[in-house]
Design an enzyme around this catalytic site. Sequence first.
Site, mmCIF file in Angstrom:
data_model
loop_
_atom_site.group_PDB
_atom_site.id
_atom_site.type_symbol
_atom_site.label_atom_id
_atom_site.label_comp_id
_atom_site.label_asym_id
_atom_site.label_seq_id
_atom_site.Cartn_x
_atom_site.Cartn_y
_atom_site.Cartn_z
ATOM 1 N N PRO A 73 0.821 -1.231 0.005
ATOM 2 C CA PRO A 73 -0.169 -0.165 -0.093
ATOM 3 C C PRO A 73 0.931 1.264 0.078
ATOM 4 O O PRO A 73 1.974 1.280 0.345
ATOM 5 C CB PRO A 73 -0.767 0.083 1.246
ATOM 6 C CG PRO A 73 -0.759 -1.365 1.831
ATOM 7 C CD PRO A 73 0.676 -1.960 1.198
ATOM 8 N N ASP A 74 0.415 2.177 -0.635
ATOM 9 C CA ASP A 74 0.963 3.818 -0.538
ATOM 10 C C ASP A 74 0.654 4.368 0.901
ATOM 11 O O ASP A 74 -0.351 4.865 1.021
ATOM 12 C CB ASP A 74 0.333 4.563 -1.669
ATOM 13 C CG ASP A 74 0.828 5.926 -1.823
ATOM 14 O OD1 ASP A 74 1.919 6.207 -1.167
ATOM 15 O OD2 ASP A 74 0.261 6.713 -2.309
ATOM 16 N N ALA A 75 1.523 3.826 1.842
ATOM 17 C CA ALA A 75 1.188 4.182 3.285
ATOM 18 C C ALA A 75 2.464 4.275 3.969
ATOM 19 O O ALA A 75 2.580 3.913 5.097
ATOM 20 C CB ALA A 75 0.252 2.863 3.933
ATOM 21 N N LYS A 123 1.242 8.321 6.394
ATOM 22 C CA LYS A 123 0.297 8.872 5.655
ATOM 23 C C LYS A 123 -0.353 7.666 4.736
ATOM 24 O O LYS A 123 0.388 6.531 4.581
ATOM 25 C CB LYS A 123 0.545 9.766 4.495
ATOM 26 C CG LYS A 123 1.591 9.528 3.617
ATOM 27 C CD LYS A 123 0.875 9.229 2.218
ATOM 28 C CE LYS A 123 1.498 8.102 1.174
ATOM 29 N NZ LYS A 123 1.239 8.242 -0.110
#
Length: 288
Positions: A57-59, A120
Site C-alpha cells: 500500500p501507498d502508506a 500517511k
Amino acid sequence: MNRLAHRSTQLRQLLAGPAIVRAVGGHDALTAKLAHAAGFETMWASSLAASASHGVPDASLLTMTQFLDIAESMTQASPLPVIADCDTGFGDARNVAYAVARYEARGIAAMCIEDKRFPKLNSFADGGQDLLPAAEFAAKIRAGKQAQTDPAFLLIARTEAFIAGRDLAEALDRAHQYADAGADAILVHSKSVHPDQVLKFAAAWDRDLPLIAIPTTYPQVTEAELLAAGYRVVIYANQGLRATVSSVQDMLRVLSQAGNAAALEERLAPMQAVFDLQGMPGAYRTAP
Ligand code: SPV
Ligand code: MG
C-alpha cells in the site's frame, strides 16, 4: 558541473515559460524513457506507483532510500527533471532536511512534501487523512529550504486540506503559511469529481508562487483551463501505472487461455522497441 546538476534549473526555466508544464507519474527508468519519448516535460516520481510496484500500500511503507533510488534512476534514464513525491518528508523537520540534502546530491530537480501526518495513506484511501498543524508543516518546509545548497533546487509544499475535508479558507491559509516558510510552489490536491475546488483555490491565490494540480478524480479539466486558472504544472500521477495494470492484465489473461503466445504477438511491442528503450548495443541485437 555534472549533467544532473542542471535539472532543477531546467525545471525553473520551464516554470518561467508560457506553457503549462506536464509531469507524468512513474516509478522506474523505463517509464521515464517512455514519458520523455511521449513528449512530457517532467516526471513525477509517484509514491503510489513506487509502492504499487513493490506490491504494498501507498502508506509510508517504503524507506527514503528506496524512493530516492527510484527518483535517481528516473533522473539518470531521461533528460527530464524529476519531481520526487516524498510523502510527508520521511519524518519530522530533521528528516526533511536530511532528505533534501540527499535528493539534491543525486540530481533530483525537486521534492514535494505533503501536510499529512506520518504514516500517511494515499489521498484517495478512506481514513488516514489527518493533517499536521500548519505551523508544524511550515517548520518542515523551512528546515528543508535551509538544508539545500543548490539555490535552484525546489521544495514543493502540497496541501491535503481538501483531501481531509477542510474548506477553501483553510487550504488558502495553509498555502500562505507554506509560502511564507519558503516553499517554491504549492500543490493543491483534491479528490472532488469536479475541478471547482482547485479552480476556486487558484482564483483566490494572490502570491507569485506556481500552483500545481493533480487531475485524477476530475480528468475532464483541460490543460488550457488549468493554465487559464493560474496553474503552472499539471501532474498525470497514475495514468501510466493504471495503463500498465490494465494492459498487462488483459494480455496475460489472453495468454493464459490461449495455450501459445501467437495470439498476443500483434499487440505486443517488438523486441526491437525494448532494445531501443534500454539502449542495447547493436552488437548484442538478435531480435526477431
Ligand atoms: C502519487 O502519485 O503518489 C500521489 C498522487 O501522491 S495521489 O495518488 O493522488 O495521492
Ligand atoms: Mg504520493
